[in-house]
Design a protein around this motif. Structure first.
Motif, PDB file in Angstrom:
ATOM      1  N   SER A 193      66.952 -35.419  91.931  1.00  0.00           N
ATOM      2  CA  SER A 193      66.379 -34.373  91.532  1.00  0.00           C
ATOM      3  C   SER A 193      64.472 -34.578  91.233  1.00  0.00           C
ATOM      4  O   SER A 193      63.848 -34.048  92.515  1.00  0.00           O
ATOM      5  CB  SER A 193      66.844 -32.765  90.824  1.00  0.00           C
ATOM      6  OG  SER A 193      66.773 -32.837  89.706  1.00  0.00           O
ATOM      7  N   ASP A 217      72.165 -29.295  95.269  1.00  0.00           N
ATOM      8  CA  ASP A 217      73.531 -28.535  96.299  1.00  0.00           C
ATOM      9  C   ASP A 217      74.881 -28.509  95.826  1.00  0.00           C
ATOM     10  O   ASP A 217      75.874 -28.546  95.706  1.00  0.00           O
ATOM     11  CB  ASP A 217      73.248 -27.437  96.965  1.00  0.00           C
ATOM     12  CG  ASP A 217      71.756 -27.112  96.978  1.00  0.00           C
ATOM     13  OD1 ASP A 217      71.784 -26.010  96.074  1.00  0.00           O
ATOM     14  OD2 ASP A 217      71.235 -26.972  98.037  1.00  0.00           O
ATOM     15  N   GLN A 231      73.169 -32.516  99.658  1.00  0.00           N
ATOM     16  CA  GLN A 231      72.257 -31.618 100.138  1.00  0.00           C
ATOM     17  C   GLN A 231      71.536 -31.080  98.774  1.00  0.00           C
ATOM     18  O   GLN A 231      72.185 -30.949  97.641  1.00  0.00           O
ATOM     19  CB  GLN A 231      73.226 -30.642 100.386  1.00  0.00           C
ATOM     20  CG  GLN A 231      72.434 -29.540 100.971  1.00  0.00           C
ATOM     21  CD  GLN A 231      74.059 -28.984 101.804  1.00  0.00           C
ATOM     22  OE1 GLN A 231      74.977 -28.534 101.650  1.00  0.00           O
ATOM     23  NE2 GLN A 231      72.663 -27.398 102.809  1.00  0.00           N
ATOM     24  N   THR A 233      67.966 -28.527  97.880  1.00  0.00           N
ATOM     25  CA  THR A 233      67.035 -27.215  98.069  1.00  0.00           C
ATOM     26  C   THR A 233      65.842 -27.342  97.246  1.00  0.00           C
ATOM     27  O   THR A 233      65.084 -27.505  96.322  1.00  0.00           O
ATOM     28  CB  THR A 233      67.583 -25.062  97.976  1.00  0.00           C
ATOM     29  OG1 THR A 233      68.696 -25.581  98.512  1.00  0.00           O
ATOM     30  CG2 THR A 233      66.597 -24.617  98.173  1.00  0.00           C
ATOM     31  N   VAL A 235      62.291 -25.536  95.986  1.00  0.00           N
ATOM     32  CA  VAL A 235      61.936 -24.494  95.796  1.00  0.00           C
ATOM     33  C   VAL A 235      60.808 -24.537  95.100  1.00  0.00           C
ATOM     34  O   VAL A 235      60.295 -24.661  94.818  1.00  0.00           O
ATOM     35  CB  VAL A 235      63.310 -23.715  94.320  1.00  0.00           C
ATOM     36  CG1 VAL A 235      62.961 -22.129  94.890  1.00  0.00           C
ATOM     37  CG2 VAL A 235      64.195 -23.706  95.237  1.00  0.00           C
ATOM     38  N   LYS A 242      56.035 -22.881 101.502  1.00  0.00           N
ATOM     39  CA  LYS A 242      57.266 -23.170 101.795  1.00  0.00           C
ATOM     40  C   LYS A 242      56.718 -23.886 103.353  1.00  0.00           C
ATOM     41  O   LYS A 242      57.327 -24.758 103.975  1.00  0.00           O
ATOM     42  CB  LYS A 242      57.972 -22.467 102.295  1.00  0.00           C
ATOM     43  CG  LYS A 242      59.139 -21.956 103.037  1.00  0.00           C
ATOM     44  CD  LYS A 242      60.190 -21.168 103.487  1.00  0.00           C
ATOM     45  CE  LYS A 242      61.082 -21.592 104.217  1.00  0.00           C
ATOM     46  NZ  LYS A 242      62.222 -20.417 104.169  1.00  0.00           N
ATOM     47  N   LEU A 276      67.629 -31.943 103.482  1.00  0.00           N
ATOM     48  CA  LEU A 276      66.807 -30.816 102.288  1.00  0.00           C
ATOM     49  C   LEU A 276      66.715 -29.671 103.027  1.00  0.00           C
ATOM     50  O   LEU A 276      66.294 -29.563 104.459  1.00  0.00           O
ATOM     51  CB  LEU A 276      65.298 -31.746 101.980  1.00  0.00           C
ATOM     52  CG  LEU A 276      65.061 -32.515 101.936  1.00  0.00           C
ATOM     53  CD1 LEU A 276      63.646 -33.452 101.698  1.00  0.00           C
ATOM     54  CD2 LEU A 276      65.305 -32.257  99.859  1.00  0.00           C
ATOM     55  N   TRP A 277      66.672 -28.972 102.328  1.00  0.00           N
ATOM     56  CA  TRP A 277      65.866 -27.183 102.615  1.00  0.00           C
ATOM     57  C   TRP A 277      65.093 -26.482 102.062  1.00  0.00           C
ATOM     58  O   TRP A 277      64.725 -27.676 101.051  1.00  0.00           O
ATOM     59  CB  TRP A 277      67.873 -26.206 102.588  1.00  0.00           C
ATOM     60  CG  TRP A 277      68.390 -26.523 103.210  1.00  0.00           C
ATOM     61  CD1 TRP A 277      69.412 -27.534 102.954  1.00  0.00           C
ATOM     62  CD2 TRP A 277      68.565 -25.993 104.883  1.00  0.00           C
ATOM     63  NE1 TRP A 277      70.874 -27.265 104.058  1.00  0.00           N
ATOM     64  CE2 TRP A 277      70.117 -27.308 105.353  1.00  0.00           C
ATOM     65  CE3 TRP A 277      68.517 -25.384 105.168  1.00  0.00           C
ATOM     66  CZ2 TRP A 277      70.300 -26.994 106.329  1.00  0.00           C
ATOM     67  CZ3 TRP A 277      69.125 -24.701 106.630  1.00  0.00           C
ATOM     68  CH2 TRP A 277      70.557 -25.726 107.167  1.00  0.00           C
ATOM     69  N   VAL A 278      64.506 -25.535 101.878  1.00  0.00           N
ATOM     70  CA  VAL A 278      63.394 -25.141 101.359  1.00  0.00           C
ATOM     71  C   VAL A 278      63.495 -24.009 101.344  1.00  0.00           C
ATOM     72  O   VAL A 278      63.407 -22.952 102.325  1.00  0.00           O
ATOM     73  CB  VAL A 278      61.422 -25.618 102.288  1.00  0.00           C
ATOM     74  CG1 VAL A 278      60.817 -24.954 101.218  1.00  0.00           C
ATOM     75  CG2 VAL A 278      61.975 -27.052 102.524  1.00  0.00           C
ATOM     76  N   LYS A 279      63.286 -22.950 100.116  1.00  0.00           N
ATOM     77  CA  LYS A 279      63.621 -21.985  99.916  1.00  0.00           C
ATOM     78  C   LYS A 279      62.243 -21.119  99.186  1.00  0.00           C
ATOM     79  O   LYS A 279      61.633 -22.221  98.160  1.00  0.00           O
ATOM     80  CB  LYS A 279      64.732 -21.546  98.871  1.00  0.00           C
ATOM     81  CG  LYS A 279      65.733 -20.604  98.900  1.00  0.00           C
ATOM     82  CD  LYS A 279      67.409 -20.250  98.224  1.00  0.00           C
ATOM     83  CE  LYS A 279      66.761 -20.886  97.306  1.00  0.00           C
ATOM     84  NZ  LYS A 279      68.814 -19.872  96.688  1.00  0.00           N
TER      85      LYS A 279
END
Length: 301
Positions: A193, A217, A231, A233, A235, A242, A276-279
């Motif tokens: 991370s 995640d 996986q 995220t 933040v 974002k 990768l995701w963005v929140k």
């Protein structure tokens, strides 16, 4: 006569951005602390373990001690101050280029209550003229009774082996706490991370300040493909951030992922697929629940 084994814990403190993580990565010989030219990149106690035939030093890289501006800041200062009373010695690191500042006095005031040897480490020796070093040493010597003052360059490696000899001499006799091939006590999940967060900070530069947290995640070992599937995220606090992290047509996110994946593959020694995701979580740095969720738990310190 049997050789005695020495071991102990040493805290590294200093204003943000004086080179604590660079030093850690230099002596451990592997990337475990994230490096960025932005202050406050280290948020937890990163423990690096340095082992030789006759000694083991466990380094605790504390978050930069500073005047806190939000709950996350409060947490970081508490962690740093708490570390000081649990160690065998303290390295107070300063940046030779910047010299003495109000932030240093804030730290020196806190050291008054500490009953441990404190070594002043003047880092970034390669960036100043030797003539400028002596006045700096005299200035700090007047302010605190340091066990020793040692100029180094963590980046170039100048004088680092001498510093290690001095620190080793300071250690009591003790056990080997960690196996000789272990360089940190942090789980891989945490280091991964941090690697992703480093790339996001580095690539977005001034546009997204320290309102970035990274949550892993899931990590799944897929043996058939000899690949680790991760996986994660990223933040952020605002929708505009974002947009910056994702970038035009997803280019920025792709670049962050690509660079982070290279570091993670080196760490794990295997192929990695990074998803990768963005929140957005508004104002997460001031919410205790979110801080706990992202790994900043006060009850651990």
């Amino acid at each position: 006569m049997e050789q005695t084994f020495k071991s102990g814990f040493i805290a590294i403190i200093g204003r943000p951005n004086v080179g604590k993580s660079t030093f850690m990565n230099r002596v451990i010989g592997q990337k475990i602390a994230i490096m960025s030219d932005k202050p406050q990149t280290t948020r937890n106690k990163i423990q690096g373990v340095w082992t030789t035939d006759d000694a083991q030093i466990v380094f605790i890289d504390t978050p930069g001690i500073h005047k806190p501006k939000h709950k996350l800041g409060d947490f970081m200062v508490k962690v740093a101050e708490h570390s000081l009373n649990e160690v065998d010695a303290i390295m107070f690191m300063i940046n030779a280029e910047e010299g003495y500042g109000r932030g240093d006095q804030f730290i020196l005031d806190r050291l008054e209550n500490v009953n441990k040897p404190v070594f002043l480490i003047i880092n970034k020796l390669d960036r100043v003229h030797p003539d400028d070093l002596l006045p700096l040493i005299d200035q700090y010597r007047e302010k605190y009774d340091f066990a020793e003052i040692i100029p180094i360059s963590a980046l170039e490696g100048n004088n680092v082996s001498h510093l290690m000899d001095v620190l080793k001499a300071q250690l009591p006799e003790g056990p080997q706490y960690y196996p000789e091939d272990q360089v940190t006590d942090h789980p891989e999940r945490f280091i991964i991370s941090e690697m992703i967060r480093e790339k996001a900070l580095h690539l977005t530069r001034e546009e997204v300040p320290h309102s970035i947290a990274v949550v892993i995640d899931g990590i799944e070992h897929r043996e058939k493909k000899e690949t680790v599937y991760i996986q994660a995220t990223i933040v952020v606090e605002r929708s505009s951030q974002k947009g910056i992290i994702i970038g035009k047509q997803g280019k920025m996110l792709k670049e962050i992922g690509q660079r982070a994946r290279e570091d993670i593959e080196t760490l794990l020694g295997t192929k990695v697929f990074l998803d990768l995701w963005v929140k957005v979580q508004k104002d997460w740095r001031n919410k205790q629940l979110q801080l706990s969720e992202f790994g900043y738990r006060e009850d651990e310190y």
